[in-house]
Design a protein around this motif. Structure first.
Motif, PDB file in Angstrom:
ATOM      1  N   ILE A 147       0.815  -1.216   0.000  1.00 45.31           N
ATOM      2  CA  ILE A 147       0.000   0.000   0.000  1.00 45.31           C
ATOM      3  C   ILE A 147       0.855   1.275   0.000  1.00 45.31           C
ATOM      4  CG2 ILE A 147      -1.770   1.307   1.230  1.00 45.31           C
ATOM      5  CD1 ILE A 147      -2.772  -1.210  -0.197  1.00 45.31           C
ATOM      6  N   PRO A 148       1.882   1.402   0.854  1.00 44.28           N
ATOM      7  CA  PRO A 148       2.702   2.618   0.804  1.00 44.28           C
ATOM      8  C   PRO A 148       3.336   2.856  -0.573  1.00 44.28           C
ATOM      9  CG  PRO A 148       3.119   1.436   2.834  1.00 44.28           C
ATOM     10  CD  PRO A 148       2.283   0.531   1.978  1.00 44.28           C
ATOM     11  N   LEU A 149       3.801   1.771  -1.209  1.00 38.37           N
ATOM     12  CA  LEU A 149       4.413   1.905  -2.519  1.00 38.37           C
ATOM     13  C   LEU A 149       3.389   2.343  -3.560  1.00 38.37           C
ATOM     14  CD1 LEU A 149       6.863   1.643  -4.320  1.00 38.37           C
ATOM     15  CD2 LEU A 149       6.410  -0.818  -4.522  1.00 38.37           C
ATOM     16  N   LEU A 150       2.180   1.779  -3.496  1.00 39.14           N
ATOM     17  CA  LEU A 150       1.124   2.177  -4.428  1.00 39.14           C
ATOM     18  C   LEU A 150       0.730   3.636  -4.215  1.00 39.14           C
ATOM     19  CD1 LEU A 150      -1.131  -1.022  -4.360  1.00 39.14           C
ATOM     20  CD2 LEU A 150       0.305  -0.239  -6.254  1.00 39.14           C
ATOM     21  N   MET A 151       0.671   4.067  -2.962  1.00 39.43           N
ATOM     22  CA  MET A 151       0.354   5.470  -2.681  1.00 39.43           C
ATOM     23  C   MET A 151       1.436   6.383  -3.254  1.00 39.43           C
ATOM     24  SD  MET A 151      -2.580   5.396  -1.153  1.00 39.43           S
ATOM     25  CE  MET A 151      -2.538   7.160  -1.277  1.00 39.43           C
ATOM     26  N   GLU A 179      -2.724   1.487   7.093  1.00 36.10           N
ATOM     27  CA  GLU A 179      -1.430   1.632   6.424  1.00 36.10           C
ATOM     28  C   GLU A 179      -1.462   2.749   5.392  1.00 36.10           C
ATOM     29  OE1 GLU A 179       2.023  -1.494   5.056  1.00 36.10           O
ATOM     30  OE2 GLU A 179      -0.040  -1.900   4.427  1.00 36.10           O
ATOM     31  N   ALA A 180      -2.585   2.878   4.693  1.00 28.78           N
ATOM     32  CA  ALA A 180      -2.718   3.952   3.713  1.00 28.78           C
ATOM     33  C   ALA A 180      -2.756   5.309   4.404  1.00 28.78           C
ATOM     34  CB  ALA A 180      -3.989   3.748   2.888  1.00 28.78           C
ATOM     35  N   LEU A 181      -3.454   5.387   5.524  1.00 30.06           N
ATOM     36  CA  LEU A 181      -3.559   6.654   6.249  1.00 30.06           C
ATOM     37  C   LEU A 181      -2.193   7.113   6.761  1.00 30.06           C
ATOM     38  CD1 LEU A 181      -6.865   6.048   8.238  1.00 30.06           C
ATOM     39  CD2 LEU A 181      -6.533   7.466   6.203  1.00 30.06           C
ATOM     40  N   SER A 182      -1.394   6.161   7.214  1.00 31.23           N
ATOM     41  CA  SER A 182      -0.062   6.512   7.702  1.00 31.23           C
ATOM     42  C   SER A 182       0.893   6.852   6.560  1.00 31.23           C
ATOM     43  CB  SER A 182       0.523   5.368   8.537  1.00 31.23           C
ATOM     44  OG  SER A 182       0.671   4.197   7.751  1.00 31.23           O
ATOM     45  N   SER A 183       0.476   6.567   5.339  1.00 32.09           N
ATOM     46  CA  SER A 183       1.302   6.873   4.167  1.00 32.09           C
ATOM     47  C   SER A 183       0.881   8.166   3.482  1.00 32.09           C
ATOM     48  CB  SER A 183       1.224   5.713   3.157  1.00 32.09           C
ATOM     49  OG  SER A 183       1.631   4.498   3.739  1.00 32.09           O
ATOM     50  N   GLY A 184       0.048   8.947   4.154  1.00 32.59           N
ATOM     51  CA  GLY A 184      -0.362  10.236   3.590  1.00 32.59           C
ATOM     52  C   GLY A 184      -1.441  10.138   2.541  1.00 32.59           C
ATOM     53  N   ILE A 188      -2.715  12.914  -0.656  1.00 32.25           N
ATOM     54  CA  ILE A 188      -2.570  12.518  -2.064  1.00 32.25           C
ATOM     55  C   ILE A 188      -3.930  12.463  -2.751  1.00 32.25           C
ATOM     56  CG2 ILE A 188      -1.796  10.669  -3.602  1.00 32.25           C
ATOM     57  CD1 ILE A 188       0.235   9.902  -1.386  1.00 32.25           C
ATOM     58  N   LEU A 189      -4.904  11.860  -2.081  1.00 36.95           N
ATOM     59  CA  LEU A 189      -6.234  11.725  -2.689  1.00 36.95           C
ATOM     60  C   LEU A 189      -6.925  13.076  -2.843  1.00 36.95           C
ATOM     61  CD1 LEU A 189      -7.398   8.530  -0.783  1.00 36.95           C
ATOM     62  CD2 LEU A 189      -6.859   8.693  -3.222  1.00 36.95           C
ATOM     63  N   ILE A 200     -10.322   9.748 -12.891  1.00 39.53           N
ATOM     64  CA  ILE A 200      -9.457   9.809 -11.709  1.00 39.53           C
ATOM     65  C   ILE A 200     -10.187  10.494 -10.555  1.00 39.53           C
ATOM     66  CG2 ILE A 200      -7.358  10.877 -10.756  1.00 39.53           C
ATOM     67  CD1 ILE A 200      -5.961  10.202 -13.361  1.00 39.53           C
ATOM     68  N   ARG A 201     -10.931  11.549 -10.836  1.00 39.70           N
ATOM     69  CA  ARG A 201     -11.705  12.206  -9.771  1.00 39.70           C
ATOM     70  C   ARG A 201     -12.696  11.231  -9.144  1.00 39.70           C
ATOM     71  NH1 ARG A 201     -12.429  16.330 -13.609  1.00 39.70           N
ATOM     72  NH2 ARG A 201     -14.681  16.032 -13.676  1.00 39.70           N
ATOM     73  N   SER A 202     -13.391  10.487  -9.992  1.00 36.86           N
ATOM     74  CA  SER A 202     -14.391   9.540  -9.498  1.00 36.86           C
ATOM     75  C   SER A 202     -13.750   8.421  -8.688  1.00 36.86           C
ATOM     76  CB  SER A 202     -15.165   8.949 -10.680  1.00 36.86           C
ATOM     77  OG  SER A 202     -16.074   7.965 -10.254  1.00 36.86           O
ATOM     78  N   LYS A 203     -12.666   7.860  -9.195  1.00 32.37           N
ATOM     79  CA  LYS A 203     -12.006   6.749  -8.501  1.00 32.37           C
ATOM     80  C   LYS A 203     -11.354   7.213  -7.197  1.00 32.37           C
ATOM     81  CE  LYS A 203     -11.128   4.013 -12.689  1.00 32.37           C
ATOM     82  NZ  LYS A 203     -11.869   2.807 -12.325  1.00 32.37           N
ATOM     83  N   ALA A 204     -10.826   8.435  -7.173  1.00 32.57           N
ATOM     84  CA  ALA A 204     -10.239   8.962  -5.935  1.00 32.57           C
ATOM     85  C   ALA A 204     -11.316   9.120  -4.872  1.00 32.57           C
ATOM     86  CB  ALA A 204      -9.553  10.304  -6.208  1.00 32.57           C
ATOM     87  N   ALA A 205     -12.485   9.601  -5.276  1.00 32.65           N
ATOM     88  CA  ALA A 205     -13.591   9.728  -4.321  1.00 32.65           C
ATOM     89  C   ALA A 205     -14.039   8.358  -3.835  1.00 32.65           C
ATOM     90  CB  ALA A 205     -14.763  10.465  -4.971  1.00 32.65           C
ATOM     91  N   ARG A 206     -13.962   7.356  -4.717  1.00 32.22           N
ATOM     92  CA  ARG A 206     -14.340   5.999  -4.331  1.00 32.22           C
ATOM     93  C   ARG A 206     -13.365   5.426  -3.302  1.00 32.22           C
ATOM     94  NH1 ARG A 206     -14.931   2.709  -9.453  1.00 32.22           N
ATOM     95  NH2 ARG A 206     -16.194   4.535  -9.959  1.00 32.22           N
TER      96      ARG A 206
END
Length: 335
Positions: A147-151, A179-184, A188-189, A200-206
């Motif tokens: 997850i951190p790497l993907l973020m 883990e995502a929350l601790s990775s900022g 980013i979102l 991208i806007r829609s998927k970020a909101a999802r």
């Protein structure tokens, strides 16, 4: 006098990467032997042929049965970039058939290539990741610590790769979000919510919606409430629906409700409730119900109970039930 000479050059209409193969089950065992060859060119020929075959689900099942997956996992770390590329492409196609790649440890193997410098591999790897992630694969991705790497990659990758990463995150963060929350993730979102790409806007909101399903997520998603409110009036219905769902979870906490009221969320939410084909209607009603639990929100909504009355005739039972609850909350009096 004319002489016979055989040219070393192939005819222009011959593709040297294509190797003729026989039809039927016997082709796969032969290819399985060839991809284990010490010669990269032989491996490339075999992988090209296999790439054509695995579009057939039956061939995919057969390939798994004779041990292809373990050999393909080994080839993901091959020194030849073409071999790595075609191997990744094959796994991507196989993942589309949902044939048990998760149990074969494919996710851990793909993780080794997330930092591969070859651009085409970076484009392909997130694709099988997103296909393998729901639901059992999500646990594997989380367990692998990806997850951190993907973020991190979400910050700067090409738009089409960002879309795949967001799909993967959406599936995974429904399982675990810490883990995502601790990775900022929120920072980013938040940037992605204002991206020029509708998708991208829609998927970020999802993804924010997925984060909001967790207790700790409901608090932090409140930080982006003003941006989510602005997306309620986006021109794309999918963006509106995703943003409304994320806002619904963000307003579960009292601080989120105050923030939504301060961001003037009620007018655009009412528009979504009244919309003829709004995909966001149910989430909008539930969000307004939570805002009505505040005195100021209840006061602003008292003049709009007729709109909720109309929702009692909605063909969706969930919308009807939500409208009934909204009316009760809005008309509630402390005496």
């Amino acid at each position: 006098m004319a002489s016979t000479r055989i040219s070393a050059q192939l005819p222009p209409d011959i593709d040297p990467t294509k190797a003729p193969i026989a039809f039927g089950r016997r082709a796969l065992p032969k290819l399985n032997e060839e991809i284990q060859s010490p010669e990269p060119l032989t491996q490339q020929h075999a992988l090209m042929a296999l790439c054509d075959l695995v579009h057939d689900p039956e061939k995919v099942y057969q390939a798994i049965q004779i041990g292809f997956v373990e050999n393909l996992k080994t080839l993901l770390l091959h020194h030849d970039s073409t071999v790595r590329q075609k191997t990744t492409e094959i796994l991507c196609i196989m993942a589309m058939h949902n044939v048990g790649l998760i149990q074969k440890g494919v996710i851990s193997a793909l993780a080794e290539l997330l930092d591969d410098p070859a651009e085409i591999e970076n484009a392909l790897i997130p694709s099988p990741m997103s296909l393998l992630s729901p639901p059992a694969g999500a646990a594997d991705i989380l367990h692998a610590g990806l997850i951190p790497l993907l973020m991190f990659k979400l910050k700067s990758e090409l738009d089409e790769i960002q879309e795949l990463i967001l799909d993967t995150l959406s599936n995974c963060l429904r399982v675990e979000a810490s883990e995502a929350l601790s990775s900022g993730a929120i920072t980013i979102l938040k940037q992605k919510l204002t991206h020029s790409s509708v998708t991208i806007r829609s998927k970020a909101a999802r993804v924010l919606l997925a984060i909001g399903t967790h207790p700790e997520g409901k608090v932090v998603v409140g930080e982006v409430i003003p941006v989510l409110v602005s997306l309620l009036e986006d021109t794309d219905p999918e963006v509106q629906a995703s943003a409304t769902g994320a806002l619904m979870f963000a307003t579960v906490k009292p601080q989120g409700r105050f923030s939504a009221l301060g961001a003037e969320a009620i007018p655009p939410l009412l528009k979504l409730v009244a919309g003829e084909t709004s995909k966001a209607r149910l989430s909008a009603i539930k969000t307004l119900t939570m805002l009505a639990e505040l005195p100021e929100g209840r006061r602003k909504l008292l003049d709009h109970t007729d709109m909720f009355q109309q929702c009692l005739n909605d063909p969706c039972e969930a919308v009807k039930r939500a409208a009934e609850i909204a009316i009760c909350v809005i008309k509630w009096k402390p005496y």
